[in-house]
Design an enzyme around this catalytic site. Structure first.
Site, PDB file in Angstrom:
ATOM      1  N   ASP A  98       0.871  -1.171   0.000  1.00 36.68           N
ATOM      2  CA  ASP A  98       0.000   0.000   0.000  1.00 36.68           C
ATOM      3  C   ASP A  98       0.909   1.223   0.000  1.00 36.68           C
ATOM      4  O   ASP A  98       1.844   1.294   0.798  1.00 36.68           O
ATOM      5  CB  ASP A  98      -0.879  -0.011   1.257  1.00 36.68           C
ATOM      6  CG  ASP A  98      -2.283   0.480   0.990  1.00 36.68           C
ATOM      7  OD1 ASP A  98      -2.418   1.603   0.489  1.00 36.68           O
ATOM      8  OD2 ASP A  98      -3.239  -0.254   1.309  1.00 36.68           O
ATOM      9  N   ASP A 200      -2.989   4.666  -2.283  1.00 37.66           N
ATOM     10  CA  ASP A 200      -4.053   5.145  -1.408  1.00 37.66           C
ATOM     11  C   ASP A 200      -4.513   6.573  -1.724  1.00 37.66           C
ATOM     12  O   ASP A 200      -3.684   7.477  -1.843  1.00 37.66           O
ATOM     13  CB  ASP A 200      -3.513   5.121   0.034  1.00 37.66           C
ATOM     14  CG  ASP A 200      -4.563   5.433   1.074  1.00 37.66           C
ATOM     15  OD1 ASP A 200      -5.469   4.600   1.250  1.00 37.66           O
ATOM     16  OD2 ASP A 200      -4.482   6.500   1.714  1.00 37.66           O
ATOM     17  N   GLU A 257      -6.391   4.143  -5.951  1.00 39.42           N
ATOM     18  CA  GLU A 257      -7.702   4.250  -5.293  1.00 39.42           C
ATOM     19  C   GLU A 257      -8.279   5.612  -5.656  1.00 39.42           C
ATOM     20  O   GLU A 257      -7.746   6.641  -5.245  1.00 39.42           O
ATOM     21  CB  GLU A 257      -7.566   4.128  -3.774  1.00 39.42           C
ATOM     22  CG  GLU A 257      -8.926   4.089  -3.097  1.00 39.42           C
ATOM     23  CD  GLU A 257      -8.930   4.484  -1.628  1.00 39.42           C
ATOM     24  OE1 GLU A 257      -9.868   4.105  -0.913  1.00 39.42           O
ATOM     25  OE2 GLU A 257      -8.008   5.214  -1.198  1.00 39.42           O
ATOM     26  N   HIS A 330     -11.230  -3.281   3.068  1.00 41.17           N
ATOM     27  CA  HIS A 330     -11.167  -2.926   4.491  1.00 41.17           C
ATOM     28  C   HIS A 330     -11.957  -1.674   4.824  1.00 41.17           C
ATOM     29  O   HIS A 330     -12.047  -1.309   5.990  1.00 41.17           O
ATOM     30  CB  HIS A 330      -9.702  -2.737   4.889  1.00 41.17           C
ATOM     31  CG  HIS A 330      -9.084  -1.556   4.191  1.00 41.17           C
ATOM     32  ND1 HIS A 330      -8.888  -1.524   2.821  1.00 41.17           N
ATOM     33  CD2 HIS A 330      -8.661  -0.355   4.656  1.00 41.17           C
ATOM     34  CE1 HIS A 330      -8.370  -0.352   2.485  1.00 41.17           C
ATOM     35  NE2 HIS A 330      -8.225   0.372   3.573  1.00 41.17           N
ATOM     36  N   ASP A 331     -12.494  -0.978   3.828  1.00 34.86           N
ATOM     37  CA  ASP A 331     -13.291   0.230   4.074  1.00 34.86           C
ATOM     38  C   ASP A 331     -14.786  -0.008   3.881  1.00 34.86           C
ATOM     39  O   ASP A 331     -15.592   0.908   4.062  1.00 34.86           O
ATOM     40  CB  ASP A 331     -12.879   1.349   3.103  1.00 34.86           C
ATOM     41  CG  ASP A 331     -11.456   1.828   3.334  1.00 34.86           C
ATOM     42  OD1 ASP A 331     -10.989   1.793   4.486  1.00 34.86           O
ATOM     43  OD2 ASP A 331     -10.818   2.239   2.347  1.00 34.86           O
TER      44      ASP A 331
HETATM   45  C1  GLC Z   1      -8.061   5.139   1.963  1.00 32.91           C
HETATM   46  C2  GLC Z   1      -7.932   3.882   2.781  1.00 32.91           C
HETATM   47  C3  GLC Z   1      -8.600   4.088   4.104  1.00 32.91           C
HETATM   48  C4  GLC Z   1      -7.916   5.218   4.811  1.00 32.91           C
HETATM   49  C5  GLC Z   1      -7.842   6.468   3.949  1.00 32.91           C
HETATM   50  C6  GLC Z   1      -6.823   7.415   4.473  1.00 32.91           C
HETATM   51  O1  GLC Z   1      -9.367   5.415   1.618  1.00 32.91           O
HETATM   52  O2  GLC Z   1      -8.417   2.785   2.075  1.00 32.91           O
HETATM   53  O3  GLC Z   1      -8.610   2.935   4.891  1.00 32.91           O
HETATM   54  O4  GLC Z   1      -8.591   5.519   5.998  1.00 32.91           O
HETATM   55  O5  GLC Z   1      -7.458   6.196   2.617  1.00 32.91           O
HETATM   56  O6  GLC Z   1      -5.522   6.924   4.260  1.00 32.91           O
END
Ligand code: GLC
Ligand code: CA
Length: 561
Positions: A98, A200, A257, A330-331
């Site tokens: 990540d 991310d 992402e 995970h979100d």
């Molecule tokens: C992304 C991650 C999430 C995190 C956020 C801040 O959306 O997937 O889990 O809280 O970024 O890094």
């Protein structure tokens, strides 16, 4: 179409904190992951994506990094990491990390220096602004995790920007020194031999010039200010430079992402002529049960909407870019509870959703526990929750605004991120076999019926179905490279499509609900012979392909001629 390994791969996301604890401290770790590599290999996984394992004070479970060159002490050491990487490779798998570079932790040495004085050389590593005229925050932007994106810092009397928690200050990508330091860090990891990155929140790395107020704070699907810090042109300039100067020198896989994009904007990130990323996680399908209420909305969803938006992604990216396919991470809450039925048709609906993800065009991502049909959890007390997003939300709505406790808990039960962060359910042993100690977050009480140990032995289990699906994808190139065509567009219960590559044609028929609708082959399809490749029900051989009735949540994939 270009043939490359990352299009043919099936990826598996590990959330290290909740995967496997090797030393009884209640926290998953790298030796724990190492002990499960054979399990992942046996499942058919090609690429493992690790959620962040860098040193971190864990305000947001590792998404707040204080040292990019070190492993979080709770997870192990750099030696543990090197061994893990070696053993992943020894099994013919790949490992992606990540990459969190929109922000760091406020405990990163850069930020400690940055906040120490206005003329510190690291001041401009982050985004500092004076108060607005009334002495309040510089603008009306709202953080993803409640409240303003601006935090006042006494030390120097200015505000710094944080799109996520106040312990996650945003880096200033307009500063060439930041860019240089980040490139060095990325190069260091790539030289270690890792196989790529999931990047991310990267669509937020550019912010609107001048940091203006959001003129329409009321009509935001996400957050006030969202448009001011999402998918702006400067993001693409930065990513093309990153690709040119660093990423393109390695044979790696990159997944950005990027919330808030449709296929047209996504092509700016993943278009084969763009040289940015290989694929992105998009979230349009994660919005279908939100109504107008944003992430915490709990609304009925419609299959027609899912069909139309996913079909758009399938056809608009075909031969131009590439899709990343997922229903869980995970979100997000657990998909079987959210889009399936975690009661009577738990097994059938988990397999149905899996069939869908694994027969679309794109690279499928399995999130830990999805392969055994892990479900949402509903803790009674807010004290059982750990996620900073949930805790901030509860505090803002219930404690500060006095909204109804039961209503807010209902939303947390449906949508909260801890649904997917309860420990992996390995066995019927105490704590689901995850730890010999007390887990950092409670296990889902249903572990005695939903666990790996039990499903390994059961040929009809969700786990064994995933294995079959993954093998199917490896055997039939049409599943990877084939063209997608939606059929029965207006059917409200059945989602059906074909995949075609040269002479090869597959027919996928998915009954998304608990009814028993009849499938009727559209007249545009002429089928002389058919062969059933996989189904989540036993089906007789001499089925009439022109017309058949489906069982609740039934999924079938035929090869047709
Ligand atoms: C992304 C991650 C999430 C995190 C956020 C801040 O959306 O997937 O889990 O809280 O970024 O890094
Ligand atoms: Ca541990």
């Amino acid at each position: 179409m270009n043939k490359v390994w990352w299009k043919e791969a099936v990826a598996y996301q590990i959330y290290p904190r909740s995967f496997m604890d090797s030393n009884g401290d209640g926290i998953g770790d790298l030796p724990g992951i190492l002990s499960k590599l054979d399990y992942l290999k046996d499942l058919g996984i090609d690429v493992i994506w690790l959620s962040p394992i860098y040193e971190s004070p864990n305000d947001d479970n590792g998404y707040d990094i204080s040292d990019y060159f070190d492993i979080m002490s709770e997870f192990g050491t750099m030696e543990d990491f090197d061994l893990l990487l070696k053993e992943v490779h020894a099994r013919g798998m790949k490992l992606i990390m990540d990459l969190v570079v929109n922000h760091t932790s406020d405990e990163h040495p850069w930020f400690i220096e940055s906040r120490s004085s206005k003329d510190n050389p690291k001041r401009d590593y982050y985004i500092w602004k004076p108060a607005n005229e009334d002495g309040g925050p510089p603008n009306n932007w709202e953080s993803f995790f409640s409240g303003s994106t601006w935090e006042y810092d006494e030390e120097t009397g200015e505000y710094y920007l944080h799109l996520f928690t106040k312990k996650q200050p945003d880096l200033n990508w307009n500063n060439p020194d930041v860019v240089k330091d980040i490139y060095e860090m990325i190069t260091w990891w790539l030289d270690k031999g890792i196989d790529g990155f999931r990047v991310d929140a990267i669509n937020h790395m550019g912010k609107a010039e001048g940091f203006p107020d959001d003129p329409h704070p009321e009509d935001q699907r996400y957050n006030t200010g969202y448009k001011m810090f999402s998918n702006l042109p400067q993001v693409h300039e930065q990513l093309q430079k990153l690709n040119r100067e660093v990423l393109s020198k390695y044979d790696i896989m990159t997944v950005g992402e990027t919330s808030g994009v449709g296929p047209k904007e996504a092509l700016l990130y993943v278009g084969e002529d763009r040289n940015e990323f290989n694929m992105v996680f998009q979230f349009e399908h994660m919005g279908i049960d939100c109504g107008t209420q944003g992430k915490w909305g709990v609304e009925p969803w419609s299959l027609l909407e899912l069909k139309s938006l996913m079909s758009k992604w399938q056809t608009e990216l075909y031969e131009k870019g590439w899709n990343a396919l997922f229903f869980n991470n995970h979100d997000q809450p657990r998909a079987v509870s959210r889009f399936g039925d975690d009661g009577k048709y738990w097994s059938e609906s988990a397999k149905l959703l899996a069939t869908y993800i694994h027969t679309l065009s794109g690279t499928p991502f399995v999130y830990q526990g999805e392969e055994i049909g892990m479900t949402n959890v509903a803790f009674d007390s807010i004290d059982s929750y750990r996620d900073v997003e949930i805790l901030n939300y509860y505090k803002e709505k219930v404690v500060e605004q006095g909204q109804d406790h039961d209503e807010i808990m209902k939303r947390i039960h449906h949508k909260g991120r801890d649904n997917s962060r309860t420990p992996m359910q390995w066995s019927t042993n105490d704590q689901a076999g995850f730890t010999a100690g007390t887990p950092w977050i409670e296990v889902n009480p249903n572990y005695s019926s939903i666990n790996v140990e039990k499903q390994v032995q059961d040929p009809d289990s969700v786990l064994n179905y995933y294995k079959q699906l993954i093998q199917l994808r490896k055997k039939h190139e049409v599943l990877v490279y084939g063209d997608y065509e939606l059929i029965l567009e207006n059917d409200t219960e059945i989602y059906a499509y074909t995949r075609t590559l040269g002479q090869e044609k597959l027919l996928v028929v998915l009954n998304f609900f608990g009814g028993t609708p009849t499938f009727r082959l559209p007249s545009s399809l002429h089928v002389e012979s058919h062969e059933l490749l996989i189904s989540n029900y036993g089906v007789e051989e001499d089925v009439n392909i022109q017309e058949f009735q489906l069982q609740p949540y039934e999924a079938r994939v035929y090869r047709i001629k």
